[in-house]
Design a protein around this motif. Structure first.
Motif, short mmCIF file in Angstrom:
data_model
loop_
_atom_site.label_atom_id
_atom_site.label_comp_id
_atom_site.label_asym_id
_atom_site.label_seq_id
_atom_site.Cartn_x
_atom_site.Cartn_y
_atom_site.Cartn_z
N UNK A 91 12.17 5.74 -30.28
CA UNK A 91 12.98 5.38 -30.31
C UNK A 91 12.95 3.98 -30.69
N UNK A 92 11.93 3.62 -30.60
CA UNK A 92 11.35 1.72 -30.91
C UNK A 92 12.32 1.82 -32.09
N UNK A 93 12.40 2.66 -33.30
CA UNK A 93 12.31 2.25 -34.35
C UNK A 93 14.32 2.09 -35.22
N UNK A 94 14.72 2.34 -33.75
CA UNK A 94 16.08 2.07 -33.80
C UNK A 94 16.53 0.71 -33.83
N UNK A 129 34.41 -3.05 -27.53
CA UNK A 129 34.37 -1.20 -26.90
C UNK A 129 33.40 -0.87 -28.35
N UNK A 130 32.04 -1.24 -29.33
CA UNK A 130 31.41 -0.11 -30.33
C UNK A 130 30.50 -0.80 -30.34
N UNK A 131 29.41 -0.39 -31.34
CA UNK A 131 28.23 0.00 -31.21
C UNK A 131 28.20 0.76 -32.40
N UNK A 132 26.36 -0.75 -32.98
CA UNK A 132 25.76 -0.20 -34.60
C UNK A 132 24.64 -0.16 -33.91
N UNK A 133 24.22 1.19 -34.58
CA UNK A 133 23.15 1.90 -34.76
C UNK A 133 22.28 1.93 -35.83
N UNK A 134 20.88 1.50 -36.07
CA UNK A 134 20.46 1.85 -37.42
C UNK A 134 19.13 1.87 -37.33
N UNK A 135 18.62 2.75 -38.64
CA UNK A 135 16.96 3.14 -38.41
C UNK A 135 16.36 2.32 -40.22
#
Length: 410
Positions: A300-303, A347-353
């Motif tokens: 999870x820390x890579x996100x 009300x949005x979120x962005x997750x990347x890797x």
């Protein structure tokens, strides 16, 4: 001239002279003595030639190593001495550029494509030790070039977006869309599986989007501020260009501006999930699991995660029943501290890797800032209008590396 070159030239002269003498059937005594003298000199020169090559080899290696690094180092030093006030006065009064400023401008002009005076992005840094001459010119606080400042302190940086400087032309990123497959034999003589072609698709950065940062410098500021004017111009351009580039990376609408992550989700192949509930660690955890199942990450820390301030408030307020632990505590325990900014849509979120060294997105910046003077708009009051043109593009090479959550509200 190098000693080895001088010796080689002399050896050639000796060989030519000996060839003429050896061809004679009955050389005179003087010619015979001359042949003996030149033969001795030739043998001695062979020894000297080898010694000269040995000595010069070390010099060549040292010079070569210096040349390999000199160009970039010298250019960085020139940019460090670049003076924006020279640009302002050149545009306002036609004053000639000089010193490091002139050299950098000439270097940028060689690449072409500038109508005004080109300014390197690195020259827009806020430098240490600068002072101001008036209360209306704020003190510099950061010691960073504009591009570096845009990203380490921005949402784009924390999402792992990478900046690329492009001189001219198009930059394409080939992305594998199909490749090898693994199969087992069904019996001892059968094939291991059907061959699958290795195919790629391209994501490109093109110089199709140009924007401008405009400012007005009063005649009083030009006459009164001195070196403080340079710091003020630098900070002003720094702030407005940085904020806009950060915005288009996330929310660029496409068309006249680069297509950002959120509006371009379908184009880039980014998965967007409508949550329709208050933000919680469980919602983000589900997306982390999706990353893992796609073999994009192993921890999870890579996100990288970013959302708007309202979501942070909801997570911090929501306590786990019977404990003093909030949803925010659970999130940061696994993912780390997310980027919180109103650049992210409500009300949005962005997750990347970052996967195998490939960034989730690339922002291409073409050349430097093209600084152009408008001598007419404010001519009656003697004000100087400057426009800094910026050409940029943004692309997402692989949608697999980015996920969007929407509807994160109670």
């Amino acid at each position: 001239m190098l000693d080895s070159v001088k010796i080689a030239k002399r050896q050639s002269e000796i060989r030519q002279a000996l060839a003429e003498l050896v061809g004679k059937d009955k050389p005179t005594e003087d010619e015979t003595r001359s042949m003996e003298t030149m033969d001795t000199e030739y043998r001695n020169n062979e020894v000297r030639y080898r010694a000269a090559l040995t000595a010069e080899d070390t010099e060549r290696r040292e010079a070569g190593a210096d040349l390999e690094t000199r160009s970039d180092r010298e250019y960085a030093e020139l940019v460090g001495r670049f003076e924006l006030r020279q640009i302002a006065f050149a545009l306002d009064e036609g004053r000639a550029l000089s010193g490091a400023t002139k050299e950098v401008v000439d270097e940028l002009r060689n690449a072409g494509g500038y109508q005004g005076i080109p300014v390197p992005y690195a020259a827009l840094e806020t430098r240490a030790g600068e002072t101001v001459s008036g209360a209306d010119l704020p003190n510099p606080k950061a010691i960073r070039p504009v591009i570096d400042r845009i990203f380490p302190n921005s949402v784009a940086a924390k999402l792992g977006i990478e900046r690329i400087n492009i001189t001219h032309g198009e930059l394409a990123f080939p992305v594998a869309t199909s490749g090898a497959v693994f199969g087992w034999q069904t019996d001892e003589l059968s094939n291991v599986g059907a061959a699958n072609p290795y195919e790629t698709a391209e994501r490109s950065l093109n110089p199709d989007h140009t924007g401008g940062a405009q400012m007005v410098i009063t005649r009083k500021a030009l006459k009164q501020s001195g070196e403080g004017l340079e710091a003020a111009i630098r900070r002003d351009l720094n702030a407005v260009i940085g904020a806009e580039l950060d915005r288009v990376v996330i929310s660029g609408a496409g068309g006249t501006e680069p297509l950002g992550i959120v509006p371009g989700a379908a184009t880039y192949g980014i998965t967007s999930t409508a949550i329709g509930a208050a933000a919680s660690w469980a919602a983000f955890r589900a997306e982390v699991v999706a990353f893992m199942e796609a073999n994009a990450i192993t921890s999870p820390s890579q996100v990288n995660l970013a959302f708007d301030p309202a979501i942070w408030a909801d997570l911090d307020e929501a306590l786990i029943a019977g404990t003093a632990v909030s949803e925010w505590d659970r999130l940061t325990k696994h993912v780390g501290t997310p980027a919180i900014s109103n650049v992210i849509p409500d009300a949005s979120a962005i997750m990347t890797a970052n996967v195998q060294g490939i960034a989730p997105g690339y922002l291409g910046l073409y050349g430097g800032v093209d600084l152009i003077r408008d001598p007419y708009t404010k001519a009656a009051s003697g004000q100087l209008v400057l426009t800094g043109l910026v050409t940029a593009d943004f692309t997402v090479p692989r949608g697999l590396q980015t996920r969007i959550l929407t509807g994160l509200a109670a």
